[in-house]
Design a protein around this motif. Structure first.
Motif, short mmCIF file in Angstrom:
data_model
loop_
_atom_site.label_atom_id
_atom_site.label_comp_id
_atom_site.label_asym_id
_atom_site.label_seq_id
_atom_site.Cartn_x
_atom_site.Cartn_y
_atom_site.Cartn_z
N CYS C 69 -57.54 9.10 25.95
CA CYS C 69 -57.29 8.09 24.95
C CYS C 69 -57.28 6.75 25.62
N ILE C 71 -56.35 3.86 24.29
CA ILE C 71 -55.48 2.80 23.76
C ILE C 71 -54.49 2.39 24.81
N CYS C 72 -53.82 3.39 25.40
CA CYS C 72 -53.03 3.02 26.56
C CYS C 72 -53.40 4.02 27.64
N SER C 73 -54.50 3.74 28.26
CA SER C 73 -55.14 4.75 29.08
C SER C 73 -54.35 5.05 30.34
N VAL C 75 -51.34 6.01 30.55
CA VAL C 75 -50.38 7.07 30.34
C VAL C 75 -50.86 8.41 30.88
N HIS C 76 -52.06 8.82 30.46
CA HIS C 76 -52.49 10.15 30.86
C HIS C 76 -52.84 10.23 32.33
N ALA C 317 -44.68 7.18 27.06
CA ALA C 317 -45.81 6.35 26.66
C ALA C 317 -45.33 5.37 25.60
N PRO C 318 -46.13 4.37 25.30
CA PRO C 318 -45.68 3.44 24.26
C PRO C 318 -45.34 4.15 22.96
N ARG C 319 -45.98 5.29 22.72
CA ARG C 319 -45.72 6.00 21.47
C ARG C 319 -44.68 7.08 21.62
N ALA C 342 -49.73 14.80 24.19
CA ALA C 342 -49.53 13.37 23.94
C ALA C 342 -48.47 13.17 22.89
N SER C 343 -48.04 11.95 22.76
CA SER C 343 -46.89 11.67 21.88
C SER C 343 -47.16 12.03 20.43
N CYS C 373 -52.24 8.27 17.73
CA CYS C 373 -53.43 8.21 18.55
C CYS C 373 -53.92 9.64 18.58
S1 SF4 Z 1 -49.68 7.05 24.32
FE1 SF4 Z 1 -51.26 7.37 22.89
S2 SF4 Z 1 -52.49 5.57 23.06
FE2 SF4 Z 1 -51.27 5.67 24.83
S3 SF4 Z 1 -52.48 6.75 26.27
FE3 SF4 Z 1 -51.22 8.21 25.28
S4 SF4 Z 1 -52.41 8.97 23.71
FE4 SF4 Z 1 -53.31 7.10 24.34
#
Ligand code: SF4
Ligand code: SF4
Ligand code: SF4
Ligand code: SF4
Ligand code: SF4
Ligand code: SF4
Ligand code: SF4
Ligand code: SF4
Lengths: 217, 147, 415, 340, 509, 133
Positions: C69, C71-73, C75-76, C317-319, C342-343, C373
């Motif tokens: 992803c 969007i906030c790459s 994180v992963h 993560a931001p989410r 993921a979140s 996301c």
């Molecule tokens: S928190 Fe969401 S937007 Fe950010 S990297 Fe993870 S999956 Fe992508």
């Protein structure tokens, strides 16, 4: 013993040993220190017998509404290992402990009871395990496919190593290259902005160099 | 196909993600916001493929999105231009060996589709505008306006 | 008028829908304008990344993981590298930890601003979309300045990071932070005080604390309901242990922990400010040293192929919380097992209680309120916890439901 | 014979006004987009962008979806456009009085305002898409909502002048026909009308029917090519129409008469129209400026400064606060007229 | 028999022909269906012919009174004479034209519609009886006679409602309708008694002279008004209407609507010609009208049955007429009458004739929908436009007209109403405008639900040509009214108003 | 009333716009003509927003210094690098993720980032997009 949040790693270990006696084993605790202050985070891994797995989750639920991060699973050869990653002590700064419960399922008998009645949020990950590992989650409220399309072959499981066929299913888009490589077509008339920009930057750099060249001191 | 000059100056764009990593998608959105403001070229993001002249495709086309990609292409009235944004749409890029990928997109679209490839991973918003510019040039060539 | 019609009909939102920047399908059953049922079908985006990862070596997986992803790459990437480090007992250097923290927080800033813009767009307030994205460019510039690209930063490597944050970058960092500090008031004014935004966000998409806990929700979505869950504090990673953080929940700022979209906005805005503080502190405290403990890439590659172990990477993560599980084995060069969570995966199940009884007009906003996301998601279920049962439909039932008014959907509708 | 000639001339004039209306509509739409962009700190499209959009749309393929009812689907755009064009003939435009007078006027205009909404709804419904269906329902709900304050405003004006004729109403500005109390009353009525304006024109915060983020274009999802262009023009013309109506009802001032005490704009007299050339030019320009201001205030600023309302809140907004304000205005006017 | 005789006796023919043929068609049942059909159409056409004859004469020449029984009354013997008077004046013309257009259309329509029903001759009989009854009601100039025709109409139309008597709901609705009608008839009889006892006359003109506004007069008037308003389905006595409309055999639904309209005509005639301002003020009518408008339309808002929905809309349309005529009545003999009262009357009466036409059109096309699909609920309908383009068009036309969309006839009459009533009270105009818009939205929604959307394959049978012809006739009428509203207003409506406000002045028929 | 918002908006109406007018402010009449003019340096174009010093743009490959060790091929996540028989590598720009792992690992620094990022055109593979074809 009286268990009160936040628990320590030892307490968690004792708690499970007390509740489930011999059906949990292979306890492994880890503490990882991070940062300048060396703040540690704690993880605990253990294996639980499949028959007592639900009891273990129930026992956990008695402590705090369990937060199930996810269940991961992998093909270990003769059996399949599921790891349920729970978190406990959340809400207590720095005290949270990851509880990783492993369950081993022999390949001949891939059944595991569902825990959606204890942890409603577990459904997604249980369904995922069904389709990717071929595990059968008994009493799952919804056993439909989750991610794979409906006409994905029924006997293929992407995460299993003992399966033939996944390799054929996955396209290897880039592989045809070396032999079948065509010459790229003639240069498409590109506009000059790139060079222009380059020139501009070069001049800027030169200017900058000039400036830098003059020693400050 | 009737491609008058006005066509390139009022491009309405429909954006479709067919399994990309979203990076190119947010850059597309960035391209319409103040810093890049694609609207000054008459580019407008629309909500329905029926209104679109340009389809912005991103992503390597997952199995589940394949039909929808084709359907969106069909639903778009002629004349239409496809802009493939990002390397993963162009060649599937980093997602090249999965069972769930059907792409790249251009192999799914009909032969006579007008496709502009915009490369980058992710593409910068300027490159998207640059891609639109290439589309203009392409259309002008089609019309024979290029002398 | 429409409200009097007593039959329900179905409207699918997505997978291609202007409100959703990613493919994601939610089927709504409506009674007039009111939602009586919602079932998300995420995962149009399933690319089999875990499968791909299990057929590549860990070095190759780092850029792949960042493209789960974009969007906030960070994180992963972060989770994959920490999980692998955990598995192989590689210790990143402390300087790397600080740089990682700074990057994470910069990304949080960009992501939250992005969210605010998208949320404004969903309620038809394009002015604020333009405003927020305009100010977002500043942090994008900084990220590009540090990492060399606007999105997908490629900063991580095993044992550290690949690019340093040097002294000469500080002025730009501080300038950016100051910019946001100055603008913060304005943001708050827009999103917390503007009457028409308040009208749209207050009391909409409520998630109770009980639901939030039971459905294992994560991140700002549940913090808005007053749940104290934040990996940065609960189980500090990178350099977060060195910073004294506190949970950002609305009641800390004199709001009620209602769990509606408004509270989620509050949480995100306040986190923005918190991030600015964190970055400042990190820059000040940053220790000297190497940026990676494994500078020799070729050797590292060799080592990765030969060692075994399992590890977890878990971050905020931001989410919200996200987690990776990685296992390496000696026999195979490639990753042996990789599980991504993921979140949004967890937060999707919170849609059910949030959507019930709301209006069509609120769909996009509520959908956006968890900041979905969808990259790694496929499908989730609506779980009706009031009845304690899972509402699932067989294909036949679904079909039957949509026979009448929705014939058009299966074919003609714009999906 | 005379009759035929008369109508022939009128027909030509209506055609001319229609063309001018379309031109102005698109121009002001461009203006609206440009100024909106500028307020959002962007450069924005050039003023002529709407013309390009329309031209392009006419070139595009017009798709009729499988589930649509073709004749309704195709005629709806025409019926959305025609009323606004016809309506322009009933309005005084700048120095020119209404071309057609004495046919019911204000009431007719109100209906002519409603027809495009209905035509859009029918078109949307005829397209058979669920989004369009929801959009059409919203359009109808919205129409029912704003029609109440609109009716109040119209009737109050008519009550004041004892006629529905726009020609008569615009011959003397309302503000000078009433005393202080009536003045306040009409100010309230004007406020309701300004609030109705974005609803009429389906602009944010009342664009629920085509809300892009919610309904993917709502009513118009299935429209393409020529049909969409017609809707596009219809929307633009409607903007001119509503603006001109507001001007006619509340600001029918002419520059030439305003400045007459100081400067007299004579110029060669134009036959038939019997007005001085310079005066006419000045008045036309003044009219265009007034239109600009009205559109800026009633559309552009509101559009950028508000979020879209939920449909029930929009209905509430019109049915309760706006109706109350409108009725208050009416009450004040009635009180003044009856001398209480 | 000369032409003149025909003309002067046309009221008799208008009533006599249907009665006679009702008898004949009843008999024809023993022979063949063909004969019944033929007789029925002959009756319809002949009646229509005489209506036009009478109308032509009245509108171009003079109105006259047609009298049965004692030839020349004199003031002395007036009380003892047995006489039946028919007033062939402008108002009667307006009413009979409205009735006949609908009757002809409904008759032709029924022929196609009822083809496969048994006992068609009975149906014809009842139809013709109702026609005669309604015409009688509007033509008569005598209270007792009115009662007789009222009863004829009631009985015949009850039977019509119950015609499909194998359906439980029909019988139930018929029963309701029957009870109401009977009670209504009795109440009318009672008030006739009251008046007769007071004044010793029943002839309108004579009554008018006698009436003083005493309590008894008021009571009698009140009772008659209530009953007629009920029959006209005005609020608050509108409850029966949707049932009856909903359950009657399709083709006669508009005919029942016409009996309602007939009652309204009678109500207006009584109010103006008999009771006039001495007893009543227009405000009651205005209030009832406004309530009908609002309640009718808000009830329609929640209907999901197409026919019931139209029934409720028709209730609200009745409100328009009552309100407009009420304004006329309220301003009668004041200066305001000239400034807007007359306009309101024009609007109200013009709206009646329009309403008769478009309502019939709506009902007939709704019935066609039900006939074709066997579905009554709007929620289950959909996509009919694909298979039934004509019916769709007819319905749309009716719908736009009932909503008063310019330039359709409904708009012309509503315009007249708006343009006048706001001077009486601005609120009335606002209500009228808003109700109109809501009507538009409702009917638009109904139109969508039934006709638009994807084809769902609901169409089971075809709409026969005669049904289309029936609707076509109404459409022609509607288009004519749309194209020449001025002519209709000056040539038909104005004489009717004159007749209402001026007749019987000083004439003793 | 959102007076504050309206005030800000009206202020923004008159302040400098945030837009970077790349490549030109509005659509030119004919792109080709414009392009030619640009080529002849008769038309000034507005450059894109500046890229930072170590921007990760298109790669530059130095075929001379490459020793053919294939390390880069091993770490390339998207197989943008293909080893050729002549002991060099072919680089597909349109597969690259610009991650820079090849740059990091190459023992001879044969790969290098440039700051070119404007890559678009109507052909899938043109010379610009394949290095060392
Ligand atoms: S928190 Fe969401 S937007 Fe950010 S990297 Fe993870 S999956 Fe992508
Ligand atoms: S091209 Fe790269 S950055 Fe863009 S969507 Fe594809 S993977 Fe993501
Ligand atoms: S050969 Fe061995 S020592 Fe040399 S660079 Fe490679 S891994 Fe390191
Ligand atoms: S949930 Fe969405 S945004 Fe988050 S990692 Fe997955 S794809 Fe990316
Ligand atoms: S859902 Fe999971 S397996 Fe599927 S693409 Fe995303 S990360 Fe990979
Ligand atoms: S660095 Fe030397 S030894 Fe290592 S791979 Fe390259 S050429 Fe071979
Ligand atoms: S930058 Fe990354 S993707 Fe591109 S060629 Fe190098 S290693 Fe491969
Ligand atoms: S790593 Fe460097 S030297 Fe080795 S093959 Fe790649 S480019 Fe050539």
């Amino acid at each position: 013993m009286n268990y009160e949040l936040p628990l320590s790693v030892e307490e968690v270990e004792n708690y499970f040993k007390e509740k489930l006696e011999d059906d949990v084993n292979d306890f492994k605790t880890e503490e990882i220190k991070k940062g300048l202050k060396e703040t540690g985070i704690e993880l605990i891994w253990f294996t639980v017998k499949r028959e007592r797995f639900r009891d273990a989750v129930k026992a956990l639920a008695e402590l705090q509404t369990p937060h199930l991060s996810v269940a991961s699973g992998s093909d270990m050869g003769e059996n399949i290992e599921l790891i349920y990653h729970f978190q406990i002590n959340y809400g207590y700064p720095g005290k949270e402990i990851s509880i990783n419960m492993k369950v081993h399922l022999p390949k001949e008998d891939l059944n595991i009871p569902s825990i959606t009645d204890i942890v409603p949020g577990a459904l997604t990950t249980e369904r995922e395990k069904q389709e990717f590992l071929g595990v059968n989650v008994t009493n799952i409220p919804d056993s439909r496919r989750l991610w794979l399309e409906d006409d994905f072959p029924k006997d293929k499981y992407p995460w299993r190593w003992d399966h033939e066929g996944m390799e054929e299913m996955s396209k290897y888009v880039h592989s045809e290259d070396d032999e079948t490589f065509d010459k790229p077509i003639a240069k498409y008339p590109r506009k000059k902005e790139i060079e222009k920009k380059k020139n501009r930057q070069d001049t800027m750099e030169e200017e900058k160099k000039k400036e830098d060249g003059e020693p400050d001191e | 196909m009737d491609l008058s000059k006005t066509f390139d100056k009022a491009l309405w764009v429909f954006h479709m993600n067919s399994g990309s990593c979203n990076a190119c998608d947010i850059e597309i959105v960035a391209a319409i916001t103040p810093r890049y403001d694609a609207e000054r070229f008459g580019i407008k993001l629309v909500g329905s493929p029926r209104h679109a002249d340009v389809l912005l495709f991103t992503g390597p086309v997952t199995t589940k999105m394949k039909d929808r990609v084709l359907r969106v292409y069909e639903q778009t009235p002629n004349p239409k231009v496809v802009l493939i944004i990002g390397n993963c749409g162009d060649t599937t890029g980093v997602f090249f060996d999965s069972y769930a990928i059907e792409g790249p997109i251009d192999t799914l679209l009909p032969e006579d589709a007008h496709i502009i490839y915009v490369n980058g991973c992710p593409v910068r918003p300027e490159n998207i505008i640059n891609g639109v510019k290439e589309a203009w040039i392409y259309l002008e060539k089609l019309r024979g306006d290029d002398k | 008028m429409s409200r009097e019609k007593d039959t329900t009909y179905e409207v699918p939102i997505g997978p291609i829908h202007p409100a959703l920047k990613e493919p994601f399908l939610i089927k709504f059953k409506l009674k007039g304008e009111e939602i009586v049922d919602a079932e998300p079908f995420p995962g149009m985006n399933h690319r089999g990344i875990e499968f791909m990862g299990m057929h590549r070596n860990p070095m190759e997986v780092i850029p792949l993981s960042e493209r789960i992803c974009g969007i906030c790459s960070i994180v992963h990437q972060h989770m994959f590298t920490t999980a692998t480090e955990h598995a192989l007992s590689i210790e990143p250097t402390n300087r790397a930890r600080y740089i990682r923290t700074i990057m994470c927080e910069l990304e949080r800033i960009h992501s939250h601003i992005l969210w605010a813009g998208v949320a404004a767009h969903e309620i038809g307030f394009d002015t604020h979309l333009h405003f927020t994205w305009k100010i977002r460019e500043k942090v994008m510039d900084l990220l590009e300045y540090i990492a060399g690209n606007r999105v997908n930063y490629s900063m991580w490597t095993f044992g550290g990071v690949r690019r340093d944050i040097t002294e000469e970058m500080y002025p730009k960092i501080f300038e950016t932070l100051e910019y946001y500090e100055n603008l913060y008031e304005k943001l708050e004014e827009i999103f917390l005080e503007d009457p028409s935004i308040k009208l749209r966000t207050r009391g909409v998409g409520v998630l109770t604390k009980k639901d939030a806990l039971e459905l294992c929700g994560v991140g700002p979505t549940v913090r808005a309901s007053g749940v104290k869950k934040d990996v940065r504090i609960d189980q500090p990673y990178a350099a977060y242990g060195d910073l004294d953080l506190d949970y950002v929940i609305p009641s800390r700022y004199g709001f009620e922990n209602k769990g509606d979209v408004f509270c989620k906005t509050v949480v995100r805005l306040k986190e923005l400010l918190q991030s600015v503080d964190i970055i400042k502190k990190c820059v000040e405290q940053m220790p000297e040293g190497e940026i990676t403990s494994e500078p020799k890439k070729a050797a590292l590659l060799n080592k990765l192929g030969k060692s075994a172990g399992e590890g977890i990477g878990r971050i905020e993560a931001p989410r919200g919380e996200a987690i990776h599980y990685v296992r390496l084995s000696e026999e195979r060069d490639d990753v042996d097992c990789w599980k991504i969570r993921a979140s949004t995966y967890n937060n999707l199940s919170t849609y059910a209680p949030m959507f019930m009884g709301e209006q069509i007009a609120d769909i996009p906003l509520i959908a956006a309120s968890i900041d979905p996301c969808i990259g790694c998601m496929d499908r989730a279920e609506i779980i009706d916890i009031n009845r304690g049962e899972v509402q699932s439909y067989t294909k036949e039932e679904l079909h039957e439901l949509s026979v009448k008014k929705t014939k058009q959907i299966t074919k003609g509708g714009v999906e | 014979m005379n009759f035929v000639l008369d109508w022939g001339i009128k027909f030509v004039l209506v055609l001319l006004i229609s063309l001018i209306g379309i031109f102005l509509g698109l121009l002001y739409k461009g203006f609206d987009r440009k100024i909106t962009a500028m307020m959002q700190s962007r450069i924005g499209p050039p003023l002529r962008q709407p013309f390009r959009d329309v031209k392009k749309l006419f070139m595009k393929e017009t798709i009729i979806p499988d589930y649509a009812v073709p004749w309704l689907f195709n005629y709806a755009p025409i019926f959305a456009l025609l009323p606004s064009l016809v309506a322009l003939a009933y309005l005084p435009l700048g120095p020119f009085g209404p071309l057609m007078d004495g046919y019911g006027d204000l009431i007719l205009l109100l209906y002519l305002l409603a027809i495009p909404a209905v035509a859009m709804a029918i078109g949307g419904l005829a397209s058979g898409s669920p989004y369009a269906t929801v959009g059409a329902q919203r359009e109808l709900v919205l129409m029912m909502s704003y029609e109440l304050p609109l009716a109040i405003a119209a009737v109050t004006l008519a009550y004041n002048y004892e006629t529905f004729s726009v020609g008569v109403i615009s011959s003397e500005p309302v503000w000078s026909t009433v005393g202080a109390m009536g003045f306040v009353g009409f100010a309230l009525v004007l406020a309701t009308l300004l609030a109705v304006m974005p609803g009429e024109l389906s602009k944010v915060p009342f664009d629920q029917a085509e809300a892009e983020t919610e309904l993917a274009g709502g009513l118009f999802v299935e429209y393409s090519g020529r049909n969409l262009a017609l809707f596009y023009i219809a929307e633009a013309v409607k903007m001119i129409f509503v603006g001109a109506l507001l001007i006619a009802l509340f600001f029918p001032y002419q520059l030439s008469t305003l400045i007459d005490p100081w400067i007299s704009l004579g110029g060669p007299t134009i036959p038939l129209l019997e007005m001085g050339l310079w005066a006419m030019i000045a008045d036309v320009a003044f009219f265009l400026v007034k239109l600009l201001v009205i559109i800026y205030v009633g559309v552009s600023v509101i559009r950028v400064a508000f979020a879209r309302f939920q449909i029930n809140k929009a209905s509430y907004f019109y049915w309760v606060p706006m109706t109350i304000i409108g009725l208050l205005g009416t009450l004040l006017v009635v009180l003044e007229r009856t001398g209480l | 028999m000369t032409w003149d005789t025909l003309v002067t006796n046309s009221p008799t023919f208008i009533l006599g022909i249907p009665l006679l043929f009702a008898f004949l068609t009843a008999l024809s049942g023993r022979f063949s269906k063909k004969i019944g059909d033929t007789l029925f159409f002959i009756a319809l056409i002949a009646t229509a012919f005489f209506v036009s004859l009478m109308s032509y004469e009245v509108l171009t020449g003079e109105s006259w009174f047609y009298v049965f029984g004692a030839e020349q009354p004199s003031p002395e013997n007036i009380r003892s004479f047995f006489r039946i008077t028919f007033a062939a004046d402008g108002f009667a013309v307006l009413a009979t034209i409205t009735i006949m257009i609908t009757a002809v259309a409904a008759g032709i329509y029924s022929y196609g519609f009822m083809k496969f029903e048994t006992g068609l001759n009975k149906f014809y009989t009842l139809f013709l009886l109702t026609l005669a009854g309604v015409n009688g009601m509007v033509l008569t100039g005598d209270l007792f006679n009115l009662f007789v025709w009222f009863e004829v109409t009631s009985v015949a139309s009850c039977a019509l409602v119950a015609f499909k008597n194998y359906r439980g709901e029909s019988v139930e609705a018929a029963l309701k309708y029957m009870i109401l009608s009977t009670v209504g008839g009795l109440v009318i009889l009672f008030s006739i008694g009251l008046l007769y006892g007071q004044h010793g006359v029943l002839n309108y003109a004579l009554l008018r002279e006698g009436i003083t506004g005493s309590f008894i007069d008021k009571l009698a008037l009140g009772l008659v008004m209530v009953i007629l308003a009920m029959k006209a389905s005005s609020v608050p006595m509108h409850m029966w209407a949707p049932d009856a409309y909903g359950e009657a055999p399709g083709s006669v639904t508009p005919f029942i609507a016409i009996t309602s309209l007939g009652s309204l005509f009678v109500l207006f005639r009584l109010l103006f010609s008999v009771f006039s301002l001495t007893v009543v003020s227009g405000s009651i009518l205005i209030i009832l009208g406004t309530l009908s408008m609002i309640i009718g339309v808000s009830m329609a808002l929640v209907q999901s049955d197409l026919k019931r929905l139209i029934a409720y809309l028709s209730v609200s349309q009745v409100g328009y007429m009552m309100m407009a005529v009420g304004v006329g009545l309220a301003t009668l003999n004041t200066g305001d009458y000239d400034s807007f009262g007359e306009l309101a009357m024009q609007g109200g009466l013009f709206h009646m004739i329009n309403d008769g036409v478009y309502k019939a059109l709506l009902f007939l096309s709704a019935v066609a929908v039900v006939h074709v699909t066997d579905i009554r609920s709007l929620n289950d309908l959909g996509g009919l436009a694909h298979k039934m383009p004509y019916v769709t068009f007819f319905f749309l036309l009716g719908a736009l007209s009932i909503a008063g969309i310019p330039p359709l006839s409904g708009f012309s009459s509503k315009l007249l109403i708006y343009k006048s009533v706001y001077l009486y009270s601005p609120i009335l105009a606002i209500v009228a405008l808003v109700v109109s818009i809501i009507t538009l939205a409702i009917i638009g929604k109904a139109f969508f639900n039934a006709f638009l959307g994807p084809d769902q394959g609901l169409v089971k049978r075809r709409v026969s040509k005669t049904m289309l012809l029936g609707m076509g006739i109404l459409t022609v009428a509607l288009v004519l009214f749309t194209l020449f509203p001025n002519i209709v207003v000056t040539e038909v409506v104005t004489p009717a108003i004159d007749a209402l406000t001026e007749t019987f002045e000083g004439v003793i028929p | 009333m959102p007076t504050q918002t309206i005030y800000t908006l009206i202020k923004q109406l008159f302040t400098k716009k945030a837009t970077n007018p790349f490549p030109v402010k509005y659509t030119p009449e004919n792109m080709h003509d414009a392009a030619e003019l640009i080529e002849k340096d008769e038309l000034e174009i507005n450059p894109p927003v500046d890229v930072p010093p170590n921007f990760r743009g298109k790669l530059k490959y130095d075929i001379e210094s490459c020793i053919g060790c294939q390390l880069c091929v091993k770490v390339c996540p998207s197989q943008a690098l293909v080893f050729k028989e002549d002991n060099t590598v072919r680089h597909y720009v349109n597969r690259c993720t610009f991650c820079g792992q090849c740059v990091d690992i190459c023992p001879t620094d044969s790969f290098e980032f440039t700051d070119e990022f404007l890559m678009a055109g109507p052909e899938k593979l043109y010379e610009d997009l394949v290095l060392n074809p």
